[in-house]
Design an enzyme around this catalytic site. Sequence first.
Site, PDB file in Angstrom:
ATOM      1  N   LYS A  63       0.851  -1.189   0.000  1.00 42.90           N
ATOM      2  CA  LYS A  63       0.000   0.000   0.000  1.00 42.90           C
ATOM      3  C   LYS A  63       0.889   1.243   0.000  1.00 42.90           C
ATOM      4  O   LYS A  63       1.954   1.246   0.645  1.00 42.90           O
ATOM      5  CB  LYS A  63      -0.882  -0.063   1.254  1.00 42.90           C
ATOM      6  CG  LYS A  63      -1.959   1.000   1.371  1.00 42.90           C
ATOM      7  CD  LYS A  63      -2.840   0.701   2.599  1.00 42.90           C
ATOM      8  CE  LYS A  63      -3.913   1.714   2.851  1.00 42.90           C
ATOM      9  NZ  LYS A  63      -4.808   1.328   3.975  1.00 42.90           N
ATOM     10  N   SER A 135      -9.754   1.344   2.942  1.00 45.31           N
ATOM     11  CA  SER A 135      -8.933   2.184   2.095  1.00 45.31           C
ATOM     12  C   SER A 135      -7.917   1.403   1.248  1.00 45.31           C
ATOM     13  O   SER A 135      -7.413   1.928   0.270  1.00 45.31           O
ATOM     14  CB  SER A 135      -8.177   3.206   2.952  1.00 45.31           C
ATOM     15  OG  SER A 135      -7.287   2.561   3.836  1.00 45.31           O
ATOM     16  N   SER A 159      -9.707  -1.156   7.045  1.00 46.29           N
ATOM     17  CA  SER A 159      -9.166  -0.928   5.696  1.00 46.29           C
ATOM     18  C   SER A 159      -8.519  -2.117   5.020  1.00 46.29           C
ATOM     19  O   SER A 159      -8.279  -2.068   3.816  1.00 46.29           O
ATOM     20  CB  SER A 159      -8.159   0.211   5.730  1.00 46.29           C
ATOM     21  OG  SER A 159      -8.853   1.413   5.589  1.00 46.29           O
TER      22      SER A 159
HETATM   23  N1  GLN Z   1     -12.975   3.286   6.440  1.00 46.62           N
HETATM   24  C1  GLN Z   1     -12.411   3.648   7.708  1.00 46.62           C
HETATM   25  C2  GLN Z   1     -12.102   5.123   7.727  1.00 46.62           C
HETATM   26  O1  GLN Z   1     -12.362   5.773   6.770  1.00 46.62           O
HETATM   27  C3  GLN Z   1     -11.229   2.814   7.994  1.00 46.62           C
HETATM   28  C4  GLN Z   1      -9.994   3.301   7.353  1.00 46.62           C
HETATM   29  C5  GLN Z   1      -8.800   2.472   7.673  1.00 46.62           C
HETATM   30  O2  GLN Z   1      -8.890   1.393   8.261  1.00 46.62           O
HETATM   31  N2  GLN Z   1      -7.649   3.014   7.320  1.00 46.62           N
HETATM   32  O3  GLN Z   1     -11.621   5.639   8.695  1.00 46.62           O
END
Ligand code: GLN
Length: 450
Positions: A63, A135, A159
């Site tokens: 990532k 994400s 994410s």
């Molecule tokens: N979707 C969640 C957020 O927007 C989790 C994001 C993540 O785990 N980095 O905060």
Amino acid sequence: MTIKEISDGIKKKKFSSLEITKTYLDKEDKFDAFITRTRELALSQANNPAKTSLISNIPFAAKDNILVKGIKNTCGSKSLKDYIAPYNATCIEKIDGILLGKTNLDEFAMGSSTESSFFFTTKNPHDSERVAGGSSGGSAAAVAADLAPYALASDTGGSIRLPASFCGVVGFKPTYGAVSRFGLAAFASSLDQIGSLTKTVEDAETVFEVISGKDKKDSTSRDIKDTSKKKRFKVGLPKEYFTSELDYEIRKIIEKAINGLDAEKTSLPNTKYALPAYYIISTAEASANLARYDGIKYGLKTEGDNYLTSYLKTRAESFGKEVKRRIMLGTFSLSSGYYDAYYHKAQQAREEIKKDFEKVFSQFDFIITPTSPSVAFKIGEKKDPISMYLSDIFTVSVNLAGLPAISIPVGDINNLPVGLQIIGKPFQEKNLFSLAKIIEKDVKYFSSHS
Ligand code: GLN
């Protein structure tokens, strides 16, 4: 191919690391999984693979918020679009592998669909009109579309698990502290954790063995001495995750997958506070962590007439809407007069959520839930931020409590994958993998979309 298959193939001299690496590099990125493909680096690494770890000779993706020395690290943000990482993250050092590229993500890992990436939206390999989740949508799509055998990613509130569920791959988030966060661009430091996207549970275990352990560069990291080896597991099914609002088909698929396990209903009564607590705590931490992208310490720089206008212009131009929303929300809840009402309250809720888990884990070895309330949604479908935040309803509690969890594909609805989440006790990832393997074997749902 899986890590295991590639590793065996290399051992039996069916192909070399270099040949397999070239095959991956030559594939077209049809779903926009990568922000940067690192062809030259991969070829030089594959030409003479290191022997540092079990998987040094296996290509992989990471990532784009996990630093790789000499390679661009954008965090999906305009502010870092030209930033070159000056050192390696600890997990990258430990693997010492063959890097195929850096994958797309929501800006600073804030989102559930990669739609907040400054660059583009990653498409779901099962249906390119739909999101790959977020994400870590780029990492999940790369593995699902077989552009990489495995990918590293970060999970702050789901994410890794949400995109795994949407793309039909295995997504694993370790216990908080099991893997060093050194070299991961921080979003919310008390919640962030590095984990993996793989095709099988066995591969997730292999990657975890390599990247876990105490690192003196991250004082929250720890060695794990998990010697427990259970054969029979008692599983709790929290009623707050199986309400009447849960999609009927998702419920049916999960129930079928756990058929035969020793499972009973249980309750995590403070689940209703998880999302609000998560969005207060994570934005508060993000507002502090992102202060460094000011054009002086890091990031894009836009000149104004004086110091103040330069700063204001830089901050205004650096970030997209979602990141700005979170910086403002976080700054607000940390400000004097609101701190007690919001931040402090959220920390109290976090404690209650942790206690819920401790109570359930005194009676059960594992908790099983759906990973997501829905299958992958259409690109552009969730315009209102709250509806996007609701995608994380089943995943955020795990981060608030610092627990390990894995999402495995267990079925599909009209070809769109459905994930099952197993949540374990802290630092008992070995047992978590054992149960995940049992379910994986029984379900035999294995996505090999390419
Ligand atoms: N979707 C969640 C957020 O927007 C989790 C994001 C993540 O785990 N980095 O905060």
